[in-house]
Scaffold this motif. Structure first.
Motif, PDB file in Angstrom:
ATOM      1  N   PHE A 122       0.679  -1.099  -0.194  1.00  0.00           N
ATOM      2  CA  PHE A 122      -0.259   0.227  -0.166  1.00  0.00           C
ATOM      3  C   PHE A 122       1.184   1.454  -0.292  1.00  0.00           C
ATOM      4  N   HIS A 123       1.812   1.274   0.947  1.00  0.00           N
ATOM      5  CA  HIS A 123       3.118   2.117   0.701  1.00  0.00           C
ATOM      6  C   HIS A 123       4.468   2.045   0.561  1.00  0.00           C
ATOM      7  N   LYS A 124       4.625   1.774  -0.809  1.00  0.00           N
ATOM      8  CA  LYS A 124       6.336   0.656  -1.260  1.00  0.00           C
ATOM      9  C   LYS A 124       6.932   1.764  -1.102  1.00  0.00           C
ATOM     10  N   ASP A 125       6.587   3.269  -1.628  1.00  0.00           N
ATOM     11  CA  ASP A 125       7.181   4.421  -1.580  1.00  0.00           C
ATOM     12  C   ASP A 125       8.356   4.669  -0.145  1.00  0.00           C
ATOM     13  N   ALA A 126       7.362   5.113   0.925  1.00  0.00           N
ATOM     14  CA  ALA A 126       7.746   5.492   2.295  1.00  0.00           C
ATOM     15  C   ALA A 126       8.839   3.926   2.622  1.00  0.00           C
ATOM     16  N   MET A 127       8.856   2.456   2.162  1.00  0.00           N
ATOM     17  CA  MET A 127      10.229   2.363   2.637  1.00  0.00           C
ATOM     18  C   MET A 127      10.851   2.169   2.067  1.00  0.00           C
ATOM     19  N   LEU A 128      11.201   2.952   0.900  1.00  0.00           N
ATOM     20  CA  LEU A 128      12.443   2.717  -0.146  1.00  0.00           C
ATOM     21  C   LEU A 128      13.717   3.152   0.938  1.00  0.00           C
ATOM     22  N   ASP A 129      14.076   4.145   2.125  1.00  0.00           N
ATOM     23  CA  ASP A 129      15.012   4.690   2.188  1.00  0.00           C
ATOM     24  C   ASP A 129      15.607   3.287   3.408  1.00  0.00           C
ATOM     25  N   ILE A 130      14.701   2.346   4.126  1.00  0.00           N
ATOM     26  CA  ILE A 130      15.435   1.566   5.128  1.00  0.00           C
ATOM     27  C   ILE A 130      14.754   0.435   4.165  1.00  0.00           C
ATOM     28  N   LEU A 131      15.312   0.316   2.952  1.00  0.00           N
ATOM     29  CA  LEU A 131      14.658  -0.963   2.615  1.00  0.00           C
ATOM     30  C   LEU A 131      16.008  -2.058   2.512  1.00  0.00           C
ATOM     31  N   GLY A 132      16.634  -1.515   2.335  1.00  0.00           N
ATOM     32  CA  GLY A 132      17.941  -2.723   2.179  1.00  0.00           C
ATOM     33  C   GLY A 132      18.253  -3.153   3.820  1.00  0.00           C
ATOM     34  N   SER A 157       9.273 -12.078   2.120  1.00  0.00           N
ATOM     35  CA  SER A 157      10.247 -10.870   0.698  1.00  0.00           C
ATOM     36  C   SER A 157       9.405 -11.573  -0.999  1.00  0.00           C
ATOM     37  N   ALA A 158       8.142 -12.143  -0.940  1.00  0.00           N
ATOM     38  CA  ALA A 158       7.581 -12.573  -2.354  1.00  0.00           C
ATOM     39  C   ALA A 158       7.031 -11.130  -2.586  1.00  0.00           C
ATOM     40  N   ASP A 159       6.653 -10.496  -1.189  1.00  0.00           N
ATOM     41  CA  ASP A 159       5.974  -9.110  -1.857  1.00  0.00           C
ATOM     42  C   ASP A 159       6.645  -7.770  -2.000  1.00  0.00           C
ATOM     43  N   ILE A 160       7.595  -8.072  -1.627  1.00  0.00           N
ATOM     44  CA  ILE A 160       8.699  -7.352  -1.457  1.00  0.00           C
ATOM     45  C   ILE A 160       9.576  -7.838  -2.882  1.00  0.00           C
ATOM     46  N   PHE A 161       9.383  -8.462  -3.612  1.00  0.00           N
ATOM     47  CA  PHE A 161       9.729  -8.808  -4.711  1.00  0.00           C
ATOM     48  C   PHE A 161       8.762  -7.723  -5.639  1.00  0.00           C
ATOM     49  N   ASN A 162       7.243  -8.125  -5.190  1.00  0.00           N
ATOM     50  CA  ASN A 162       6.372  -8.086  -6.487  1.00  0.00           C
ATOM     51  C   ASN A 162       6.146  -6.384  -6.422  1.00  0.00           C
ATOM     52  N   ASN A 165      10.663  -5.368  -7.463  1.00  0.00           N
ATOM     53  CA  ASN A 165      11.101  -5.332  -8.777  1.00  0.00           C
ATOM     54  C   ASN A 165      12.670  -5.431  -8.461  1.00  0.00           C
ATOM     55  N   ASP A 166      14.027  -4.089  -9.179  1.00  0.00           N
ATOM     56  CA  ASP A 166      15.080  -4.593  -9.467  1.00  0.00           C
ATOM     57  C   ASP A 166      15.737  -3.303  -8.141  1.00  0.00           C
ATOM     58  N   HIS A 167      14.589  -2.725  -7.631  1.00  0.00           N
ATOM     59  CA  HIS A 167      15.256  -1.760  -6.181  1.00  0.00           C
ATOM     60  C   HIS A 167      15.425  -2.669  -5.292  1.00  0.00           C
ATOM     61  N   ILE A 168      15.658  -4.641  -4.887  1.00  0.00           N
ATOM     62  CA  ILE A 168      16.204  -4.875  -4.294  1.00  0.00           C
ATOM     63  C   ILE A 168      17.674  -5.674  -4.701  1.00  0.00           C
ATOM     64  N   ILE A 169      17.800  -5.037  -6.024  1.00  0.00           N
ATOM     65  CA  ILE A 169      19.544  -6.158  -6.331  1.00  0.00           C
ATOM     66  C   ILE A 169      19.909  -6.825  -5.468  1.00  0.00           C
ATOM     67  N   ASP A 170      20.955  -5.551  -5.056  1.00  0.00           N
ATOM     68  CA  ASP A 170      22.336  -5.127  -4.386  1.00  0.00           C
ATOM     69  C   ASP A 170      22.080  -5.457  -3.373  1.00  0.00           C
TER      70      ASP A 170
END
Length: 333
Positions: A122-132, A157-162, A165-170
């Motif tokens: 619901f709010h994927k942009d809000a977690m980008l800064d702490i995603l790692g 993990s499945a929901d994170i991939f969904n 996407n490529d933001h998780i590659i590192d």
């Protein structure tokens, strides 16, 4: 004398206040409040004293991890992504998210993992800064021996991939290894969840980024991990498209597929067979094999290509697989 003692004991019992009787009785009871994503009880001390463990769910499709009622451990409901509700207070949830994931209370960890899922949806942009940081703690939960935590982390993990996407590659490597391990174990309900997460990974992460991450695991010492990796590799390659396969290197891909064709487990060999048929189709698409007047009409053939890129034994094995499939198509038509 005994009658006097009995009367005294009975009188003492009758004089115990009702609240004390209730407390004594309740101490022998059980805590059966179900956990549905919001834990309010800290069970850490209780768990230490009783050394209890979660009972695996029955193998009848039931998606609830049932518990032994005598222990007082709450039930855990595995909520499918489409059934998750949005958070009431996103900012507060974000502030407490990392602490929840690091908690020693497994119920609170499950709650935090489900909040990661909600934020991802619901709010994927809000977690980008702490995603790692979040992914590292999800990996920690993937390693947790408690099945409820592990499976909830797999679903996370499945929901994170969904979502990402490529933001998780590192941050993918440790998560990928754990999902391959979990998909290779004998506990079926964990294994199946891990396989679904791997499918989500191959669907949502770009193959040009994912294939190099998968490649080292094709040579893993554990044959089950090699098999699961082969399946992921086979699913990812077609997503490159004809031009993408050509750019990635069809010669490199055919060598990888050929090496899996002789692997120990049938799952690896079947994935390799499917991949080789895909590569043959792609090769023949960008090599027009229409007969032309030429001194060497076979130089551009699939057979010549395999023989030029592989050892004689590997080329023979690859051509046997692809020729059998081609003959089957001819007979079927």
């Amino acid at each position: 004398m005994q009658e006097v003692m009995s009367e005294n004991a009975l009188r003492d019992l009758n004089t115990i206040p009702g609240s004390e009787k209730k407390n004594e009785s309740s101490s022998k009871g059980s805590f059966t409040k179900p956990y549905i994503g919001a834990a309010t009880e800290n069970l850490e001390e209780f768990q230490k004293k009783n050394s209890v463990s979660l009972v695996s769910p029955p193998m009848n499709g039931n998606e609830t991890a049932n518990t032994v009622l005598e222990t007082g451990i709450p039930e855990v409901e595995y909520i499918e992504s489409e059934n998750l509700n949005d958070l009431e207070d996103v900012d507060t949830s974000l502030k407490t998210l990392l602490a929840g994931l690091e908690s020693k209370d497994w119920v609170l960890v499950c709650e935090a993992l489900n909040n990661v899922r909600r934020i991802s949806i619901f709010h994927k942009d809000a977690m980008l800064d702490i995603l790692g940081d979040v992914i590292l703690l999800v990996v920690k939960s993937l390693k947790n021996p408690r099945s409820a935590v592990c499976k909830t982390a797999i679903m996370t993990s499945a929901d994170i991939f969904n979502a990402y996407n490529d933001h998780i590659i590192d941050s993918l490597d440790p998560m990928l290894l754990q999902l391959l391990l979990k998909s290779s174990q004998d506990k079926r309900f964990v294994c199946e969840a891990a396989e679904r997460a791997l499918v989500a990974m191959t669907k949502w992460v770009s193959p040009v980024l994912l294939l190099p991450k998968l490649q080292p695991y094709l040579k893993h010492k554990n044959p089950r991990i090699r098999a699961k990796t082969s399946t992921c590799f086979c699913r990812s390659v077609p997503r490159l498209g004809v031009d993408g396969i050509k750019a990635y290197g069809i010669d490199k891909l055919i060598q990888i597929a050929a090496s899996q064709l002789s692997d120990q487990l049938p799952e690896s060999r079947e994935a390799a067979r499917i991949l080789l048929l895909e590569l043959q189709t792609v090769y023949e698409k960008f090599h027009d094999l229409t007969p032309t007047v030429s001194e060497h009409p076979d130089m551009g053939s699939w057979e010549h290509f395999c023989q030029s890129k592989l050892s004689p034994l590997s080329a023979q094995a690859v051509l046997r697989v692809t020729n059998i499939a081609r003959e089957g198509l001819v007979l079927g038509s």
